[in-house]
Design a protein around this motif. Sequence first.
Motif, mmCIF file in Angstrom:
data_model
loop_
_atom_site.group_PDB
_atom_site.id
_atom_site.type_symbol
_atom_site.label_atom_id
_atom_site.label_comp_id
_atom_site.label_asym_id
_atom_site.label_seq_id
_atom_site.Cartn_x
_atom_site.Cartn_y
_atom_site.Cartn_z
ATOM 1 N N VAL A 1 0.842 -1.194 0.000
ATOM 2 C CA VAL A 1 0.000 0.000 0.000
ATOM 3 C C VAL A 1 0.880 1.247 0.000
ATOM 4 O O VAL A 1 1.519 1.572 0.995
ATOM 5 C CB VAL A 1 -0.955 0.021 1.213
ATOM 6 C CG1 VAL A 1 -1.888 1.228 1.117
ATOM 7 C CG2 VAL A 1 -1.755 -1.274 1.298
ATOM 8 N N ASP B 1 1.470 4.913 0.358
ATOM 9 C CA ASP B 1 0.835 6.042 1.036
ATOM 10 C C ASP B 1 1.333 7.352 0.428
ATOM 11 O O ASP B 1 1.950 8.167 1.087
ATOM 12 C CB ASP B 1 1.131 5.977 2.535
ATOM 13 C CG ASP B 1 0.321 6.983 3.325
ATOM 14 O OD1 ASP B 1 -0.867 7.150 3.020
ATOM 15 O OD2 ASP B 1 0.889 7.607 4.241
ATOM 16 N N ILE C 1 -1.514 -1.104 -4.095
ATOM 17 C CA ILE C 1 -2.640 -0.205 -3.881
ATOM 18 C C ILE C 1 -2.043 1.181 -3.649
ATOM 19 O O ILE C 1 -1.142 1.341 -2.831
ATOM 20 C CB ILE C 1 -3.473 -0.641 -2.666
ATOM 21 C CG1 ILE C 1 -4.033 -2.052 -2.895
ATOM 22 C CG2 ILE C 1 -4.589 0.363 -2.379
ATOM 23 C CD1 ILE C 1 -4.574 -2.699 -1.650
ATOM 24 N N GLU C 2 -2.538 2.165 -4.368
ATOM 25 C CA GLU C 2 -2.013 3.515 -4.228
ATOM 26 C C GLU C 2 -3.088 4.422 -3.644
ATOM 27 O O GLU C 2 -4.254 4.335 -4.028
ATOM 28 C CB GLU C 2 -1.531 4.038 -5.576
ATOM 29 C CG GLU C 2 -0.376 3.199 -6.126
ATOM 30 C CD GLU C 2 0.235 3.772 -7.371
ATOM 31 O OE1 GLU C 2 0.795 4.881 -7.278
ATOM 32 O OE2 GLU C 2 0.134 3.120 -8.418
ATOM 33 N N GLN C 3 -2.672 5.256 -2.715
ATOM 34 C CA GLN C 3 -3.574 6.238 -2.128
ATOM 35 C C GLN C 3 -2.794 7.513 -1.862
ATOM 36 O O GLN C 3 -1.569 7.511 -1.852
ATOM 37 C CB GLN C 3 -4.195 5.715 -0.829
ATOM 38 C CG GLN C 3 -3.205 5.529 0.299
ATOM 39 C CD GLN C 3 -3.879 5.110 1.605
ATOM 40 O OE1 GLN C 3 -4.910 4.455 1.587
ATOM 41 N NE2 GLN C 3 -3.306 5.513 2.721
ATOM 42 N N LYS C 4 -3.517 8.597 -1.648
ATOM 43 C CA LYS C 4 -2.882 9.854 -1.266
ATOM 44 C C LYS C 4 -2.270 9.688 0.117
ATOM 45 O O LYS C 4 -2.723 8.875 0.915
ATOM 46 C CB LYS C 4 -3.901 10.987 -1.248
ATOM 47 C CG LYS C 4 -4.397 11.359 -2.616
ATOM 48 C CD LYS C 4 -5.352 12.526 -2.533
ATOM 49 C CE LYS C 4 -5.864 12.872 -3.921
ATOM 50 N NZ LYS C 4 -6.820 13.979 -3.896
ATOM 51 N N ASN C 5 -1.273 10.505 0.412
ATOM 52 C CA ASN C 5 -0.598 10.426 1.702
ATOM 53 C C ASN C 5 -1.552 10.770 2.838
ATOM 54 O O ASN C 5 -2.004 11.902 2.955
ATOM 55 C CB ASN C 5 0.618 11.355 1.711
ATOM 56 C CG ASN C 5 1.389 11.228 3.005
ATOM 57 O OD1 ASN C 5 1.212 12.016 3.898
ATOM 58 N ND2 ASN C 5 2.225 10.221 3.085
ATOM 59 N N ASN C 6 -1.881 9.754 3.625
ATOM 60 C CA ASN C 6 -2.766 9.922 4.782
ATOM 61 C C ASN C 6 -2.168 9.343 6.051
ATOM 62 O O ASN C 6 -2.836 9.278 7.068
ATOM 63 C CB ASN C 6 -4.120 9.253 4.526
ATOM 64 C CG ASN C 6 -4.944 9.989 3.496
ATOM 65 O OD1 ASN C 6 -5.066 11.204 3.557
ATOM 66 N ND2 ASN C 6 -5.496 9.263 2.555
ATOM 67 N N SER D 1 -3.662 4.869 8.050
ATOM 68 C CA SER D 1 -4.607 4.859 6.942
ATOM 69 C C SER D 1 -4.225 3.797 5.914
ATOM 70 O O SER D 1 -5.085 3.087 5.379
ATOM 71 C CB SER D 1 -4.662 6.239 6.292
ATOM 72 O OG SER D 1 -5.474 6.215 5.143
ATOM 73 N N ALA D 2 -2.939 3.683 5.630
ATOM 74 C CA ALA D 2 -2.474 2.673 4.668
ATOM 75 C C ALA D 2 -2.741 1.257 5.191
ATOM 76 O O ALA D 2 -3.143 0.373 4.430
ATOM 77 C CB ALA D 2 -0.992 2.867 4.376
ATOM 78 N N ARG E 1 -6.435 0.585 4.846
ATOM 79 C CA ARG E 1 -6.773 0.337 3.439
ATOM 80 C C ARG E 1 -6.416 -1.099 3.060
ATOM 81 O O ARG E 1 -7.174 -1.789 2.377
ATOM 82 C CB ARG E 1 -6.035 1.331 2.549
ATOM 83 C CG ARG E 1 -6.249 1.135 1.068
ATOM 84 C CD ARG E 1 -7.639 1.588 0.628
ATOM 85 N NE ARG E 1 -7.864 1.293 -0.767
ATOM 86 C CZ ARG E 1 -7.519 2.081 -1.772
ATOM 87 N NH1 ARG E 1 -6.934 3.245 -1.534
ATOM 88 N NH2 ARG E 1 -7.775 1.733 -3.016
ATOM 89 N N GLU F 1 -8.887 -4.268 1.709
ATOM 90 C CA GLU F 1 -8.652 -4.927 0.428
ATOM 91 C C GLU F 1 -8.224 -6.396 0.575
ATOM 92 O O GLU F 1 -8.141 -7.116 -0.405
ATOM 93 C CB GLU F 1 -7.570 -4.178 -0.350
ATOM 94 C CG GLU F 1 -7.878 -2.731 -0.635
ATOM 95 C CD GLU F 1 -8.762 -2.541 -1.857
ATOM 96 O OE1 GLU F 1 -8.844 -3.471 -2.684
ATOM 97 O OE2 GLU F 1 -9.344 -1.456 -1.985
#
Length: 90
Positions: free
Chosen positions: A35, A37, A58-63, A67-68, A71, A75
């Motif tokens: 993931v 982050d 899995i890619e997400q905005k830095n949170n 949070s990662a 996530r 998933e």
Amino acid sequence: MITVIVPFYNNSSTIRLCMDSILQQTYQNFEILAVSDGSTDDSTGIIRNIGDPRIRIIEQKNNGVSSARNRGLMEAKGQYCTFLDADDAY
């Protein structure tokens, strides 16, 4: 099956060792959820180049790392989940 959740943020210097340590385990019924982050270095590319079908990125905005991890849990397909930080190895 076990899901190994690996949150990462700009860990290009350690991510390959981390991934290899998972892939070299004797128990092989697992998936790896890597993931990102909001990583901006080549960590994602390093993971993609491994080419193992058990790895999902899995890619997400830095949170933040929490949070990662969350996530990854959302998933996960495994009956059991575990976490490994991108600068650690099994």
